[in-house]
Motif scaffolding. Structure first.
Motif: not given
Length: 78
Positions: A40-43, A54-78
């Motif tokens: 299990i890795r967290y990337v 709320f900007e200048n007296g009215h609501w505005v929809t914006k798209v923002i970038r966020e960095t989130v930590i996601t769990r990645v599960t891998t199966v490793v065989c020897d």
């Protein structure tokens, strides 16, 4: 809604490009074969999120970038 789907697809592509293997939640609980173990890795993943501010007296929809930590599960065989 399209932006969330695009962000999820982008995140999955970034995980796969980084060498990760996406495993469904059902497969993560299955017992691994002999000689294999689950790693299990967290990337950090950058996703696009829509927010309303709320900007200048009215609501505005914006798209923002966020960095989130996601769990990645891998199966490793020897």
């Amino acid at each position: 809604m399209r932006i969330r789907r695009a962000a999820a697809a982008t995140a999955a592509a970034m995980l796969l490009a980084g060498g990760g293997v996406l495993v469904g939640s059902g497969a993560a609980h299955a017992a691994p074969a002999a000689g294999c173990h689950t790693e299990i890795r967290y990337v950090p993943v950058t996703v696009l999120t829509t927010v309303q501010v709320f900007e200048n007296g009215h609501w505005v929809t914006k798209v923002i970038r966020e960095t989130v930590i996601t769990r990645v599960t891998t199966v490793v065989c020897d």
